[in-house]
Structures are given as structure tokens and as C-alpha cells.
Design an enzyme around this catalytic site. Sequence first.
Site, short mmCIF file in Angstrom:
data_model
loop_
_atom_site.label_atom_id
_atom_site.label_comp_id
_atom_site.label_asym_id
_atom_site.label_seq_id
_atom_site.Cartn_x
_atom_site.Cartn_y
_atom_site.Cartn_z
N SER A 202 -41.96 75.45 49.16
CA SER A 202 -43.24 74.93 48.68
C SER A 202 -43.78 75.84 47.59
O SER A 202 -43.47 77.04 47.56
CB SER A 202 -44.26 74.89 49.84
OG SER A 202 -45.56 74.59 49.36
N TYR B 255 -48.54 78.82 56.82
CA TYR B 255 -47.69 77.90 56.07
C TYR B 255 -46.98 78.63 54.93
O TYR B 255 -45.77 78.49 54.75
CB TYR B 255 -48.55 76.76 55.51
CG TYR B 255 -47.77 75.71 54.76
CD1 TYR B 255 -46.99 74.79 55.44
CD2 TYR B 255 -47.82 75.64 53.36
CE1 TYR B 255 -46.26 73.81 54.75
CE2 TYR B 255 -47.10 74.67 52.68
CZ TYR B 255 -46.33 73.77 53.37
OH TYR B 255 -45.61 72.81 52.69
#
Length: 263
Positions: A151, A164
Site C-alpha cells: 500500500s 495498517y
Amino acid sequence: MAADRPPAYRMRFAGKSVLVTGGTAGIGRATARAFLAEGAKVVVTGRNAGPGRTAERALREVSPHVRYVRADMSESPDVRGAVAATVRAFGGVDVLFNNAGVYLQKPVEETTEREWDEVLAANLTGYFLTAKAVIPIMRRRGGGVIINVASVSAKAAVAGESAYAASKGGVLAFTRVLAAELAPHRIRVNSVSPGVVRTEMYDAWLRGQRRPRAAEREEVARHPIGRLGTPEDVARAVLYLASDESAFLTGTDLAVDGGYLAV
């Protein structure tokens, strides 16, 4: 059905067996569809049987060579079961797309130890478990490709994304090390780092914002290209990394982010 299929010269994955984790929605489902359209045989995994069966029916409109396997890819028994099911159905695993994952946005002080563990288990440990399970199969087949979903959050700090971002940063490091280990076995390992992609997960996040329209404008503004990504944007990048067109690429990360990391 025929309209969904590319011309014969684009059937880059004819005869290939592909395992797509988290393949029942969003990026995973779009990528499974793209692989099927180019001749692959595909197993998709997901934790919930209802959405899984729905996805399987929809994907069969593209090709009959698709199976859904219920599995939590952060659990070793489920991982082994999903890989074994892929081998039984289609003879092996040529491509692994490690895509299953979860999202959490909370300040560090409000993040519980359990939430931290759950995010890392889903987004990082699951990738390790699945890669470990398919590597012997790929070695026996003379090679293969592993693609992990990282990501932009691994490289650009966003408040509230500690768990995350840590998990996705781990994916980048894991990808590089695995690429170095497996190159002698003709197994390539790369990752993709999507920007903000309009998926069911994104929609759920947006509904939870106090001012959804303002929040969406802010997200779009982060992308110089002027829009959010689509699952198909990421799917096209994944198929490139899985194909022989990227035969000299391993240990790298491809940002599919509309310029997010460029500014």
C-alpha cells in the site's frame, strides 16, 4: 460471455493455475476476473461463504474454470486447505496473488493489542503462511510468480494507520527478502502498492465519516491524476507482474496510485 474475453493473442495465462486470496470482492475479485479472461484457472478464497458463492457464480460468467474456497488466510489449517484445494482442482499453483487483508484507522493510543495483532495476522502473517505453502509446489513446477499487495500507506504516513502501515511496510520487506531467496528457483516475487481504490472496504470507511462528501474530496485530492483508483487499475498491474512481460522484474514494488507518492 465471449465479449468478456480478449483476443487469443492476449491469452497470456492459458493453462496456468492462479490462487487469489481475498478474491470475493474488490481488487481480488477484479483480478480473478482478469486472470480468467486471459485463460487462467483460478481459485479465490474468502472468509464468508455467502459472498464467496456469489463471487464464484459471477466469475463463472467469464470462465467455468473457477472455484471458491472458504478460508481465513491468517490461519495455517485454512491456508493449507486452500492450497491443497487449488492443487486438486487445477494441478498446482503457478501464480499466487496475496491480496486478503483488513483495514484499521485508529490512533495508536486507541488501538488495542488485539486489533494490532488481527491487522498484522491478516495483512502480513497470512502472506507468509500462503507463500510458504505454495513455494514447494512452484519449485516442483519449475518456477512461478508471487505478488503481494502492499500500500502507499507503507511509504506515506497517514495519521491513524499505525497498524495498517506497519503491516504493509512488512509486506514490502518480506517481498524483497522472498525475491532474493527464490530467484534461484525461478520464482519471481513482487508487490503492488495501490493508492486509494474504490472498493467495498473503501465505501464502508466512507460511510463511517462525519462528512462523507468532504472526506471523498480530500481522498481524491491526494491523487494528482484527479480520481480514485479502481479495482481494474490494480488488476491490470497484477497481470503484468504475473506475465512473462515482466520476466526481469523481481523484488520490486509497483505503485498503482495515480501519483499519490509523487507529491
